[in-house]
Design an enzyme around this catalytic site. Structure first.
Site, PDB file in Angstrom:
ATOM      1  N   LYS A  51       0.530  -1.392  -0.085  1.00 29.05           N
ATOM      2  CA  LYS A  51      -0.209  -0.260   0.051  1.00 29.05           C
ATOM      3  C   LYS A  51       1.394   0.897   0.023  1.00 29.05           C
ATOM      4  CE  LYS A  51      -4.019  -2.403   2.412  1.00 29.05           C
ATOM      5  NZ  LYS A  51      -4.067  -2.526   3.511  1.00 29.05           N
ATOM      6  N   GLN A  95      -4.213  -1.188   9.570  1.00 27.91           N
ATOM      7  CA  GLN A  95      -4.327  -2.433   9.084  1.00 27.91           C
ATOM      8  C   GLN A  95      -5.173  -3.209   9.890  1.00 27.91           C
ATOM      9  OE1 GLN A  95      -3.270  -3.599   5.783  1.00 27.91           O
ATOM     10  NE2 GLN A  95      -4.157  -5.213   6.562  1.00 27.91           N
ATOM     11  N   ASP A 118     -11.138   2.953   3.781  1.00 24.41           N
ATOM     12  CA  ASP A 118     -11.162   1.442   3.561  1.00 24.41           C
ATOM     13  C   ASP A 118     -12.886   1.168   3.162  1.00 24.41           C
ATOM     14  OD1 ASP A 118      -9.317  -0.224   4.072  1.00 24.41           O
ATOM     15  OD2 ASP A 118      -9.157  -0.809   5.431  1.00 24.41           O
TER      16      ASP A 118
END
Ligand code: NAD
Length: 281
Positions: A51, A95, A118
């Protein structure tokens, strides 16, 4: 059978994002993405590194916050709060998984929904379900983009989603429904599962079991999307028994090189969307 090249589609999308980033920078806005990682789980470290690499390659301002496995929930919430208030940051990603002593739900819910790239915040999920503007979860939205790119008509088709997780299965079903598919969701308690999957025009597999989808479960000419990422003897394999299933399909995604690259690209897409919205504030 034709292979859906997720890597190539993602590369094309990234070119567009790069151009938009340059244009935004000329207007004084640099898209900013913060990635928070707790502990040293190797898979999480790999995801976070890719990422970060993607954000850097697109010219984003990218920040990685690494916290020890033993960090307190309070300290993590405080960091999220700081990032919520940081003008340079347009997207925050925490995460998963988080260590057991931290309430992951509480942490995800503390992210400012305007920075929830997200798309995991309950408010964003609610907006997605009712069709309001929202950040859409990256993996399922990437799959919709792939299908669009390949010219797959979704309207009126029977789509079967295997798996009902909050990050893949459920939002996948919602997005396919929003595209006017007739959607069936199958999961670990589904009876006669093979009979159902064999009716699918579009079959999305997200169960996390290597090679789970076998040829008898697939209709001739179906479009098969393999979300699974499983490590078997050091190799990455999907949830679809690719070699045996591929010739029955009209289109199929490989693993690796299918859904995975799209997921990361959609995260960048959401971040630039957030930066654009901020500019318009
Ligand atoms: P999960 O473990 O949260 O959910 C798995 C789902 O599969 C559950 O809803 C369960 O009901 C269902 N299931 C389990 N066993 C089953 C069975 N025998 N028959 C039918 N259904 C069954 O997993 P997840 O987070 O949704 O991820 C699924 C897979 O996708 C994993 O391999 C994961 O690594 C991968 N993944 C890939 C990406 C990507 O970018 N490509 C993103 C997220 C997840």
């Amino acid at each position: 059978m034709k292979l859906i090249d997720g890597k190539a589609i993602a590369a094309k999308m990234k070119e567009d994002i790069k151009r938009e980033t340059l244009a935004l920078k000329e207007q004084g806005v640099t898209p900013g993405l913060a990635v928070v990682i707790v502990g040293g789980d190797p898979a999480s470290q790999t995801y976070v590194a890719s990422k970060e690499r993607a954000a850097d390659s697109l010219g984003f301002y990218s920040v990685k916050k690494e916290l020890d496995q033993g960090v307190s929930e309070e300290a993590l919430l405080k960091l999220v709060q700081e990032l919520n208030e940081d003008e340079k940051i347009h997207g925050i990603l925490v995460q998963l998984p988080l260590p057991d002593h931290i309430d992951a739900k509480k942490v995800l819910n503390s992210i400012d929904i305007r920075k929830d790239v997200d798309g995991f915040h309950p408010e964003n999920i609610g907006k997605m379900i009712i069709g309001d503007e929202a950040f859409l979860p990256c993996t399922p939205n990437g799959i919709i983009k792939m299908l669009e790119y390949e010219g797959v008509a979704i309207k009126g088709k029977h789509a079967v989603v295997l798996g009902r997780s909050n990050i893949v299965g459920k939002p996948m079903a919602a997005l396919l429904l929003a595209e006017d598919a007739t959607v069936t969701v199958c999961h670990s308690k589904t009876r006669n599962l093979k009979e159902i999957t064999a009716l699918a025009d579009i079959l999305v597999a997200a169960v996390g079991i290597p090679g789970y989808v076998t040829p008898d479960m697939v209709k001739e000419g179906a479009v098969v999307i393999d979300v699974g990422i499983n490590r078997v003897e050091g190799r990455l394999v999907g949830d679809v028994d690719f070699e045996r299933v591929k010739d029955k399909t009209s289109l199929i995604t490989p693993v690796p090189g299918g859904v995975g690259p799209m997921t990361i690209t959609m995260l960048m897409y959401n971040t630039i969307e957030s930066a654009k919205r901020k500019r318009e504030d």
